[in-house]
Design a protein around this motif. Sequence first.
Motif, PDB file in Angstrom:
ATOM      1  N   THR A 132       1.161  -1.527   0.554  1.00 35.22           N
ATOM      2  CA  THR A 132      -0.007  -0.037  -0.145  1.00 35.22           C
ATOM      3  C   THR A 132       0.873   0.790   0.280  1.00 35.22           C
ATOM      4  O   THR A 132       0.273   2.330  -0.094  1.00 35.22           O
ATOM      5  N   HIS A 133       2.433   0.753   0.056  1.00 33.79           N
ATOM      6  CA  HIS A 133       2.794   2.478   0.459  1.00 33.79           C
ATOM      7  C   HIS A 133       4.765   1.689   0.213  1.00 33.79           C
ATOM      8  O   HIS A 133       4.557   0.401  -0.313  1.00 33.79           O
ATOM      9  N   THR A 134       6.161   2.928  -0.157  1.00 31.14           N
ATOM     10  CA  THR A 134       6.863   2.286   0.217  1.00 31.14           C
ATOM     11  C   THR A 134       7.894   2.007   1.062  1.00 31.14           C
ATOM     12  O   THR A 134       8.868   1.325   0.992  1.00 31.14           O
ATOM     13  N   SER A 135       7.285   1.730   1.900  1.00 35.58           N
ATOM     14  CA  SER A 135       7.369   2.071   3.700  1.00 35.58           C
ATOM     15  C   SER A 135       7.800   0.556   3.584  1.00 35.58           C
ATOM     16  O   SER A 135       8.866   0.737   3.747  1.00 35.58           O
ATOM     17  N   PRO A 136       7.402  -0.322   3.267  1.00 36.44           N
ATOM     18  CA  PRO A 136       7.894  -1.700   3.117  1.00 36.44           C
ATOM     19  C   PRO A 136       9.251  -1.604   3.361  1.00 36.44           C
ATOM     20  O   PRO A 136      10.333  -2.403   3.894  1.00 36.44           O
ATOM     21  N   HIS A 176      -7.080  10.791  -6.487  1.00 36.62           N
ATOM     22  CA  HIS A 176      -7.045   9.493  -6.270  1.00 36.62           C
ATOM     23  C   HIS A 176      -7.202   8.138  -7.500  1.00 36.62           C
ATOM     24  O   HIS A 176      -7.580   8.168  -8.159  1.00 36.62           O
ATOM     25  N   ASP A 177      -5.800   7.517  -7.215  1.00 35.12           N
ATOM     26  CA  ASP A 177      -6.383   5.906  -8.425  1.00 35.12           C
ATOM     27  C   ASP A 177      -5.760   4.575  -7.419  1.00 35.12           C
ATOM     28  O   ASP A 177      -5.811   5.287  -6.047  1.00 35.12           O
ATOM     29  N   ASN A 178      -6.277   3.820  -7.915  1.00 36.27           N
ATOM     30  CA  ASN A 178      -6.031   2.419  -7.300  1.00 36.27           C
ATOM     31  C   ASN A 178      -4.319   1.889  -7.247  1.00 36.27           C
ATOM     32  O   ASN A 178      -4.032   0.898  -6.997  1.00 36.27           O
ATOM     33  N   PHE A 193      -0.913  -0.327  -4.146  1.00 32.46           N
ATOM     34  CA  PHE A 193      -1.847  -0.081  -4.875  1.00 32.46           C
ATOM     35  C   PHE A 193      -2.547   0.261  -3.775  1.00 32.46           C
ATOM     36  O   PHE A 193      -2.158  -0.272  -2.170  1.00 32.46           O
ATOM     37  N   ARG A 194      -4.030   0.774  -3.812  1.00 33.01           N
ATOM     38  CA  ARG A 194      -4.959   1.132  -3.063  1.00 33.01           C
ATOM     39  C   ARG A 194      -6.403   0.218  -3.534  1.00 33.01           C
ATOM     40  O   ARG A 194      -6.854   1.049  -4.448  1.00 33.01           O
ATOM     41  N   TYR A 195      -6.891   0.119  -1.980  1.00 29.75           N
ATOM     42  CA  TYR A 195      -7.977  -0.122  -2.916  1.00 29.75           C
ATOM     43  C   TYR A 195      -9.233   0.934  -2.594  1.00 29.75           C
ATOM     44  O   TYR A 195      -9.759   1.848  -1.919  1.00 29.75           O
ATOM     45  N   GLU A 196      -9.107   2.078  -3.540  1.00 33.37           N
ATOM     46  CA  GLU A 196      -9.866   3.031  -3.813  1.00 33.37           C
ATOM     47  C   GLU A 196     -11.167   3.690  -4.544  1.00 33.37           C
ATOM     48  O   GLU A 196     -10.919   2.838  -5.308  1.00 33.37           O
ATOM     49  N   ALA A 197     -12.069   4.301  -4.303  1.00 36.28           N
ATOM     50  CA  ALA A 197     -12.638   4.828  -5.173  1.00 36.28           C
ATOM     51  C   ALA A 197     -12.384   5.966  -6.481  1.00 36.28           C
ATOM     52  O   ALA A 197     -11.334   7.013  -5.417  1.00 36.28           O
TER      53      ALA A 197
HETATM   54  C1  FA5 Z   1       2.315   6.716   3.669  1.00 35.78           C
HETATM   55  O1  FA5 Z   1       1.612   5.800   2.584  1.00 35.78           O
HETATM   56  C2  FA5 Z   1       3.146   6.494   4.385  1.00 35.78           C
HETATM   57  N1  FA5 Z   1       4.078   5.471   3.896  1.00 35.78           N
HETATM   58  C3  FA5 Z   1       4.463   8.190   4.192  1.00 35.78           C
HETATM   59  C4  FA5 Z   1       5.183   8.023   4.479  1.00 35.78           C
HETATM   60  C5  FA5 Z   1       6.559   7.314   4.408  1.00 35.78           C
HETATM   61  C6  FA5 Z   1       4.766   8.764   6.013  1.00 35.78           C
HETATM   62  C7  FA5 Z   1       7.566   7.824   5.653  1.00 35.78           C
HETATM   63  C8  FA5 Z   1       5.787   8.894   7.084  1.00 35.78           C
HETATM   64  C9  FA5 Z   1       6.985   8.126   6.848  1.00 35.78           C
HETATM   65  P1  FA5 Z   1      -0.374   8.224   2.976  1.00 35.78           P
HETATM   66  O2  FA5 Z   1      -1.006   7.763   2.949  1.00 35.78           O
HETATM   67  O3  FA5 Z   1      -0.309   9.308   3.563  1.00 35.78           O
HETATM   68  O4  FA5 Z   1       1.045   8.022   3.653  1.00 35.78           O
HETATM   69  O5  FA5 Z   1       0.463   8.619   1.217  1.00 35.78           O
HETATM   70  C10 FA5 Z   1       1.602   9.422   0.482  1.00 35.78           C
HETATM   71  C11 FA5 Z   1       0.790  10.364  -0.258  1.00 35.78           C
HETATM   72  O6  FA5 Z   1       1.447   9.868  -1.394  1.00 35.78           O
HETATM   73  C12 FA5 Z   1       0.020  10.949  -0.145  1.00 35.78           C
HETATM   74  O7  FA5 Z   1       0.920  12.171   0.548  1.00 35.78           O
HETATM   75  C13 FA5 Z   1      -0.647  11.203  -1.280  1.00 35.78           C
HETATM   76  O8  FA5 Z   1       0.065  12.275  -1.894  1.00 35.78           O
HETATM   77  C14 FA5 Z   1       0.138  10.302  -1.688  1.00 35.78           C
HETATM   78  N2  FA5 Z   1      -1.127   9.429  -1.920  1.00 35.78           N
HETATM   79  C15 FA5 Z   1      -2.016   8.782  -1.357  1.00 35.78           C
HETATM   80  N3  FA5 Z   1      -2.846   7.856  -2.317  1.00 35.78           N
HETATM   81  C16 FA5 Z   1      -2.977   7.820  -3.188  1.00 35.78           C
HETATM   82  C17 FA5 Z   1      -4.341   7.394  -4.104  1.00 35.78           C
HETATM   83  N4  FA5 Z   1      -5.157   7.317  -3.873  1.00 35.78           N
HETATM   84  N5  FA5 Z   1      -4.005   8.156  -5.657  1.00 35.78           N
HETATM   85  C18 FA5 Z   1      -2.385   9.279  -5.683  1.00 35.78           C
HETATM   86  N6  FA5 Z   1      -1.950   9.376  -4.573  1.00 35.78           N
HETATM   87  C19 FA5 Z   1      -1.850   9.194  -3.511  1.00 35.78           C
END
Ligand code: FA5
Length: 345
Positions: A175-179, A210-212, A201-205
């Motif tokens: 769901t994020h690059t943090s892993p 917002h993209d998924n 990837f996120r299960y988002e509307a």
């Molecule tokens: C995170 O994903 C955390 N892992 C970020 C983080 C890393 C915080 C390290 C602290 C330290 P968040 O869910 O807010 O956080 O997503 C980060 C960024 O991704 C958002 O600020 C936004 O710019 C982008 N983002 C989130 N959801 C979406 C989406 N559905 N479509 C496009 N961009 C998105």
Amino acid sequence: MQKELEQVKIKAEQMIAAARDVSELEKIELEFFGRKEGTLNKILKGLKDLSPAEKKVVGPLANEIKSHLQQLLDERKSVLEDEALDAEIEKEKIDLTLPGKKKALGSLNPSSLVQYELEDIFRSLGFMVLDGPELESDYYNFEALNIPEFHPARDMQDTFYIKTKKGESKQVLRTHTSPVQVRAMQKYGAPLRAIVPGRVFRYEALDVSHDNNFYQLEGVMIEENISITNLIAVMKTLLKGIFKKDVKVRLRPGFFPFVEPGFELDINCLICGGRGCSVCKQSGWVELLPCGMIHPNVLKAGNIDPEKYSGFAFGLGLTRMVMMRYGIDDIRLLNSGDLRFLKQF
Ligand code: FA5
């Protein structure tokens, strides 16, 4: 018989001269020289009925005609073969003066363009560029980041869970690059400077912002005595490097279980100049750069001693940054594959 031979000679000469290709010539050869049915042989069979005096005249004449015709056939054959070769060469002839065919050149997706620019900026600051799996374990995506199984923070990210068999470790589309923070800590230890661009990837509307399936760029810097000052300095360098001008930012508290303290760094919406639009949800600000000081539990998961080292991490919304950089007012264009859009970059 003499007369007959003369007539055959004339007829064969005419036909040989008129033959248009080698296969026609082969038919003519068969017609006149064929062992059983060939016209000449048929005539020559009658030789035995002639008187010796006649044989003396007709025999040599027949041989002469035969070798004359054979020679004509051979000559004509070589002419026709040459002609066929010339025609073939003519067909394959290349006109070097013609203009070349224009090859359609592809172009990089704007997300890649910005990603490569960011990589250059961070390499110049001594950061490694790392990669990580898109299909990630539940452990690295959540638990190692201080988000246990039933922690409400899991609801912050709508997750695609992958079906696994009983006993197998749980997997998710990250769901994020943090892993990759913890993966990098485990692999390289401290001190550490790394960025991780990648798809998440996120299960988002879906809507305009917002993209998924979008891109983030994670960053970590772990050394002795790293503080929020270092974090802010690096964030400023990053924004200046990409936008090539000072952009208005605001830093506000943000909650992420893997950082303490945590911040949300927003930038003034560059689509509407801060007046309010659908991309910034009429707020004038776009969430772009969540960040913070790495939580001691996360350092521990990465086998790094939190007493000795400290560090910051950030998770840049790369796709949103691309939108701000190029003034793209709908995120869905980026994954659309629409060439009219992509060719502009
Ligand atoms: C995170 O994903 C955390 N892992 C970020 C983080 C890393 C915080 C390290 C602290 C330290 P968040 O869910 O807010 O956080 O997503 C980060 C960024 O991704 C958002 O600020 C936004 O710019 C982008 N983002 C989130 N959801 C979406 C989406 N559905 N479509 C496009 N961009 C998105």
